[in-house]
Design an enzyme around this catalytic site. Structure first.
Site, PDB file in Angstrom:
ATOM      1  N   SER A  61      -3.043  -6.477 -19.228  1.00 43.73           N
ATOM      2  CA  SER A  61      -4.454  -6.756 -18.942  1.00 43.73           C
ATOM      3  C   SER A  61      -5.359  -7.829 -19.895  1.00 43.73           C
ATOM      4  CB  SER A  61      -5.084  -5.549 -18.966  1.00 43.73           C
ATOM      5  OG  SER A  61      -4.740  -4.931 -20.654  1.00 43.73           O
ATOM      6  N   HIS A  82      -2.210  -7.729 -12.442  1.00 40.88           N
ATOM      7  CA  HIS A  82      -2.911  -6.656 -13.156  1.00 40.88           C
ATOM      8  C   HIS A  82      -3.348  -5.526 -12.138  1.00 40.88           C
ATOM      9  CE1 HIS A  82      -6.185  -5.638 -16.059  1.00 40.88           C
ATOM     10  NE2 HIS A  82      -5.299  -4.458 -16.060  1.00 40.88           N
ATOM     11  N   GLU A  94      -5.991  -8.113 -10.136  1.00 42.32           N
ATOM     12  CA  GLU A  94      -6.154  -9.466 -10.662  1.00 42.32           C
ATOM     13  C   GLU A  94      -4.872 -10.284 -10.416  1.00 42.32           C
ATOM     14  OE1 GLU A  94      -9.186  -9.862 -14.041  1.00 42.32           O
ATOM     15  OE2 GLU A  94      -7.760  -8.418 -14.636  1.00 42.32           O
ATOM     16  N   ASN A 132     -11.340  -7.543 -18.061  1.00 38.90           N
ATOM     17  CA  ASN A 132     -11.238  -6.979 -19.577  1.00 38.90           C
ATOM     18  C   ASN A 132     -12.165  -7.956 -20.384  1.00 38.90           C
ATOM     19  OD1 ASN A 132     -10.059  -4.270 -19.335  1.00 38.90           O
ATOM     20  ND2 ASN A 132      -8.225  -5.366 -19.322  1.00 38.90           N
TER      21      ASN A 132
END
Length: 226
Positions: A61, A82, A94, A132
């Site tokens: 992540s 991800h 992702e 993130n």
């Protein structure tokens, strides 16, 4: 899920006793803890075990895909994929290209995600990627607000749920993710981007040091039955 659906899902899963068995796979997706040294060691192993045509992907992540790919002799066949947590519920995936990820590899990574019914976005190989990079500083700021006594834990969560239409408050979400994982991601952001705004909150460090890691340990910002 109905009993028949459950049975069909379990029939598709084959548990193996050794990483050596992954040599049979066309695509291997790593999903261990968010620690570079562990991921690097696994990708070195996979590179030795898997045939040259096997694609290797990481569910990281935040950690650099370029750095992960550099542990192998096939960096063009390594990419990031991800999945958001919890994977069965969340639609987003992702996709991250490392510096040397080939177009063919990325095409297959996207195809796999979309075949699973996911919505695929592409993010640059920068610390935290897209989700993130935005989410973790928000969570860290909520912890800082708690640390500084801006509002109570419950009121901070309620404020963000009702004030910004989020399904759960940031402190509840941090407990769900795991405070150790939150800290690891913030450290990647802080080290990788070098900006003090990504400095992990001291309270987050303290909770992790105490072993209060969130829902998985029964205690984080909230208490849980485990």
């Amino acid at each position: 899920m109905s009993p028949s659906d459950e049975s069909q899902c379990l029939e598709r899963i084959r548990v193996v006793a050794s990483i050596q068995n992954l040599a049979e796979a066309d695509l291997v997706i790593e999903a261990v803890s968010e620690k570079p040294e562990i991921k690097f060691a696994i990708f070195k192993q996979l590179d030795q075990i898997c045939p040259p045509e096997t694609l290797l992907a990481s569910n990281t992540s935040s950690i650099s895909i370029t750095a992960i790919a550099a542990q192998t002799r096939r960096p063009e066949k390594v990419a990031g994929i991800h999945f958001m947590n919890p994977v069965p519920v969340m639609k987003l995936v992702e996709g991250i290209r490392g510096l040397q990820t080939s177009e063919t590899t990325f095409f297959h990574i996207r195809a796999v995600a979309e075949k699973m019914g996911k919505t695929f976005i592409e993010a640059k190989d920068q610390p935290g990627f897209a989700v993130n990079r935005i989410l973790m500083p928000m969570i860290n700021e909520a912890i800082t607000a708690l640390h500084e006594g801006v509002a109570s834990m419950e009121d901070l969560d309620t404020a963000m749920k009702l004030g910004t239409n989020q399904p759960m408050g940031p402190l509840t979400l941090a407990d769900f993710i795991g405070l150790d994982t939150c800290l690891a991601i913030m450290e990647v952001l802080h080290q990788g981007l070098g900006d003090s705004k990504y400095r992990p909150c001291p309270l987050l460090r303290q909770y992790v040091a105490a072993g209060w890691l969130g829902k998985k340990t029964g205690r984080g910002f909230y208490r849980y039955d485990v």
